[in-house]
Design an enzyme around this catalytic site. Structure first.
Site, short mmCIF file in Angstrom:
data_model
loop_
_atom_site.label_atom_id
_atom_site.label_comp_id
_atom_site.label_asym_id
_atom_site.label_seq_id
_atom_site.Cartn_x
_atom_site.Cartn_y
_atom_site.Cartn_z
N GLN A 20 28.06 11.11 0.41
CA GLN A 20 27.09 10.20 1.03
C GLN A 20 25.96 10.92 1.76
O GLN A 20 24.92 10.32 2.04
CB GLN A 20 27.82 9.25 2.00
CG GLN A 20 28.78 8.33 1.27
CD GLN A 20 29.50 7.37 2.21
OE1 GLN A 20 30.55 7.71 2.75
NE2 GLN A 20 28.97 6.19 2.43
N ARG A 77 33.91 13.97 12.14
CA ARG A 77 34.76 13.76 10.98
C ARG A 77 33.88 13.79 9.76
O ARG A 77 32.98 12.96 9.62
CB ARG A 77 35.48 12.41 11.08
CG ARG A 77 36.63 12.24 10.11
CD ARG A 77 36.62 10.88 9.43
NE ARG A 77 35.68 10.83 8.33
CZ ARG A 77 35.50 9.77 7.54
NH1 ARG A 77 36.18 8.68 7.76
NH2 ARG A 77 34.62 9.80 6.55
N HIS A 121 37.37 12.12 0.07
CA HIS A 121 36.72 10.83 0.35
C HIS A 121 36.12 10.32 -0.97
O HIS A 121 34.91 10.26 -1.13
CB HIS A 121 35.66 11.02 1.43
CG HIS A 121 35.14 9.74 2.03
ND1 HIS A 121 35.15 9.51 3.37
CD2 HIS A 121 34.60 8.63 1.47
CE1 HIS A 121 34.61 8.32 3.62
NE2 HIS A 121 34.27 7.76 2.48
N GLU A 168 40.98 6.01 2.90
CA GLU A 168 41.07 4.68 2.34
C GLU A 168 41.60 4.63 0.90
O GLU A 168 40.88 4.25 -0.03
CB GLU A 168 39.70 3.99 2.40
CG GLU A 168 39.12 3.94 3.80
CD GLU A 168 37.85 3.10 3.90
OE1 GLU A 168 37.25 2.79 2.86
OE2 GLU A 168 37.46 2.74 5.03
N ASN A 308 40.41 3.15 9.80
CA ASN A 308 39.03 2.71 9.58
C ASN A 308 39.00 1.20 9.70
O ASN A 308 39.84 0.50 9.10
CB ASN A 308 38.53 3.07 8.18
CG ASN A 308 38.23 4.55 8.03
OD1 ASN A 308 38.39 5.33 8.98
ND2 ASN A 308 37.77 4.94 6.85
N TYR A 310 36.35 -2.44 10.33
CA TYR A 310 34.99 -2.97 10.40
C TYR A 310 34.87 -4.43 10.81
O TYR A 310 33.91 -4.83 11.44
CB TYR A 310 34.30 -2.81 9.03
CG TYR A 310 33.93 -1.37 8.72
CD1 TYR A 310 32.68 -0.88 9.05
CD2 TYR A 310 34.84 -0.50 8.15
CE1 TYR A 310 32.33 0.43 8.80
CE2 TYR A 310 34.51 0.82 7.90
CZ TYR A 310 33.25 1.29 8.23
OH TYR A 310 32.92 2.59 8.01
N GLU A 379 36.73 5.56 11.53
CA GLU A 379 35.47 4.91 11.16
C GLU A 379 35.42 3.54 11.81
O GLU A 379 36.42 2.82 11.83
CB GLU A 379 35.33 4.67 9.64
CG GLU A 379 34.87 5.85 8.84
CD GLU A 379 34.71 5.51 7.35
OE1 GLU A 379 34.47 4.33 7.01
OE2 GLU A 379 34.82 6.43 6.53
N TRP A 437 27.30 4.05 -1.27
CA TRP A 437 28.04 3.79 -2.50
C TRP A 437 27.32 2.79 -3.40
O TRP A 437 26.15 2.95 -3.66
CB TRP A 437 29.49 3.37 -2.17
CG TRP A 437 30.17 4.35 -1.25
CD1 TRP A 437 30.49 4.14 0.06
CD2 TRP A 437 30.57 5.70 -1.53
NE1 TRP A 437 31.08 5.27 0.59
CE2 TRP A 437 31.15 6.22 -0.35
CE3 TRP A 437 30.54 6.52 -2.66
CZ2 TRP A 437 31.66 7.53 -0.28
CZ3 TRP A 437 31.05 7.81 -2.58
CH2 TRP A 437 31.60 8.30 -1.42
C1 GBH Z 1 34.12 2.73 4.47
O1 GBH Z 1 34.70 1.85 3.58
C2 GBH Z 1 33.93 4.03 3.79
O2 GBH Z 1 34.94 4.95 4.15
C3 GBH Z 1 32.57 4.63 3.97
O3 GBH Z 1 32.39 5.65 3.04
C4 GBH Z 1 31.53 3.53 3.84
O4 GBH Z 1 30.24 4.02 3.80
C5 GBH Z 1 31.71 2.61 5.01
O5 GBH Z 1 33.01 2.13 5.06
C6 GBH Z 1 30.75 1.44 5.02
O6 GBH Z 1 30.94 0.63 3.93
O7 GBH Z 1 35.30 -7.96 -0.30
O8 GBH Z 1 37.45 -7.23 -1.02
O9 GBH Z 1 35.51 -6.20 -1.92
C7 GBH Z 1 34.49 0.53 3.89
C8 GBH Z 1 35.69 -0.29 3.78
C9 GBH Z 1 36.83 -1.96 2.63
C10 GBH Z 1 34.45 -2.03 2.70
C11 GBH Z 1 36.79 -2.90 1.48
C12 GBH Z 1 34.40 -2.95 1.53
C13 GBH Z 1 35.53 -4.54 0.30
C14 GBH Z 1 36.21 -5.79 0.56
N1 GBH Z 1 35.60 -1.19 2.67
N2 GBH Z 1 35.60 -3.71 1.48
S1 GBH Z 1 36.12 -6.88 -0.78
#
Ligand code: GBH
Length: 477
Positions: A20, A77, A121, A168, A308, A310, A379, A437
């Site tokens: 990234q 990290r 990763h 992940e 991680n 969010y 994260e 991504w």
């Molecule tokens: C992280 O993944 C990554 O580690 C990082 O590289 C990335 O840039 C960052 O977060 C921000 O996105 O609706 O079922 O398709 C994010 C975790 C978990 C996000 C699954 C997308 C998809 C859920 N991801 N999610 S779904």
């Protein structure tokens, strides 16, 4: 508001990942990873971009370490690109000294700071994918991953005190081998692929990842841990869950199942020794079984839990009996409740709606289920609706992100001080805007604005100051 105090030595900082931010995919002997190839497939990346330049951190790592220090971070990290170190990945393939040197230089530059490298990763060497299907071929894959890890451990020795094996595995497996949204783009929930059988790929991939994690942890403990004095663990993603209808016991049950399919899939084998019963019930023989040797390797293979996190989602149970494909495609995940009330405000990422109290609740859920492990938040962060289209002055005033961090970091501190979760560090995602991504550069996650067309200059946003202030205030003794 309780007095939210964190220990003085609480390890806070920022996270990034190799593909990234680094760019320079073909410099100094690096070969393609599956992401280089995936980005060349038309339609896979929203803006048709790739990681060829990204933040150019391969050439600007000194500037980026200076940035970390400027922001007050105590920890960084980052991830190591397997394809830089062993371009073709395999245990008999040559080591690329120049590629390895990049990370030696980076770690030297970081010296006193907390250094938390991740071995993997998502950027599997393309050669391994072509040779035998990568993690679809457990026997080959485990040996290659162990050798790669050995090269890394031998190189860095006692300079590194925290290692992470994987980032992940849920995303690697579901998004890479089932939904096809991520490299290598398999869609085993819908079609039969050239490699592997339909609908069993995700479960096979994870079994390989878990066993290889176990092997690498064993090697680290047997040969390096004592003299290097470090710890090793895995990082799992996981969002909080709330029932779509809190009065419907089936929705309440579906929430627990959702956490089991997204977190316990990995953490149960690691902390308890087997996959969760709910997965076995639903997947039957598709879910691999641990042999006795594998069981011994995987159970107990975490010195710490990397989390991680969010957002949160509303979960509604399936009307009919759900199948493996339903879960592989994650179709039971819904973002709005019956009245159309969203779980939180919108961001630029369709999957991300903030819900800070969910963070505290999930930290407690993990801590309770796994016997209060040492945890690091590896994260946490947010994108911001329309950020990429704003004028720079406005991007730098990212109040929304600053508020997100205020709320989430406070929720974490509550988990630590009130719920007694043993969390010892926090890494915000991300140090700077980078290649997001499948969303390319349209979505920004940084506390630092990266001017991709303006000489790659880095400009800290308001949120960077907020994060430093929060930890400055809280980390007292
Ligand atoms: C992280 O993944 C990554 O580690 C990082 O590289 C990335 O840039 C960052 O977060 C921000 O996105 O609706 O079922 O398709 C994010 C975790 C978990 C996000 C699954 C997308 C998809 C859920 N991801 N999610 S779904």
């Amino acid at each position: 508001m309780p007095d939210l105090k964190l220990p003085k030595n609480f390890l806070w900082g920022y996270a990034t990942a190799s593909y990234q931010i680094e760019g320079a995919p073909h410099e100094d002997g690096r070969a393609d990873s599956i992401w280089d190839v995936f980005c060349r497939t038309p339609g896979k990346i929203a803006d048709g971009s790739n990681g060829d330049v990204a933040c150019d951190s391969y050439h600007r790592y000194k500037e980026d370490v200076a940035l970390l220090k400027q922001l007050g971070a105590k920890a960084y990290r980052f991830s190591i690109s397997w394809s830089r170190v062993i371009p073709h990945g395999g245990r008999n393939d040559p080591i690329n000294k120049a590629g390895l040197q990049y990370y030696v230089d980076l770690v030297d530059e970081l010296h006193a700071n907390g250094i938390i490298p991740m071995l993997f990763h998502w950027d599997l060497p393309q050669t391994l994918h072509e040779r035998y299907g990568g993690p679809l071929n457990q026997n080959e894959y485990v040996q290659d991953y162990v050798r790669y890890a050995r090269v890394i451990f031998e190189t860095f020795g006692s300079k590194v005190k925290h290692w992470i094996t994987y980032n992940e595995p849920w995303c690697i497996s579901i998004l890479g081998y089932s939904v096809g949204q991520f490299a290598p783009g398999h869609t085993s929930d819908r079609e039969k692929n050239a490699i592997g059988d339909s609908a069993i790929e995700p479960w096979k991939v994870v079994h390989s990842l878990l066993v290889s994690h176990g092997e690498v942890v064993k090697m680290y403990r047997d040969e390096f841990k004592q003299k290097d004095g470090g710890q090793i663990g895995i990082t799992l993603n996981g969002d909080w869950v709330m029932p779509w209808d809190k009065d419907d016991p089936l929705d309440v049950e579906a929430c627990e199942r959702k956490l089991e399919f997204s977190i316990a899939w990995f953490a149960d084998p690691i902390y308890k020794g087997d996959y969760p019963a709910s997965m076995r019930k639903q997947l039957g023989d598709r879910l691999p079984k641990f042999t006795e040797a594998e069981h011994a390797l995987v159970k107990g293979s975490n010195d710490f839990y990397g989390m991680n996190h969010y957002c949160a989602n509303y979960i509604r149970h399936k009307k009919t009996d759900a199948t493996a494909e339903d879960f592989a495609g994650n179709l039971d995940l819904l973002l709005e409740d019956k009245n159309g009330t969203p779980v939180g405000p919108e961001t630029q990422s369709p999957w991300l709606q903030p819900c800070p109290q969910g963070f505290r609740k999930l930290m407690k859920w993990i801590s309770d289920r796994y016997g209060r492990p040492i945890m690091y938040i590896t994260e946490n962060g947010t994108s911001l609706k329309g950020e990429n289209d704003m004028p720079v002055e406005q991007i730098l005033e990212d109040d929304f992100r600053a508020q997100y961090f205020t709320d989430y970091i406070s929720a974490m501190a509550e988990a630590v001080t009130i719920d007694h979760v043993d969390c010892r560090g926090y890494m915000a995602w991300s140090l700077m805007d980078n290649f997001e991504w499948a969303e390319g550069y349209e979505t920004r996650f940084g506390v630092t604005y990266v001017d991709y067309n303006g000489g790659q200059k880095r400009h800290p946003k308001k949120s960077a100051k907020t994060v430093a202030q929060l930890f400055g205030d809280m980390c007292r003794e």
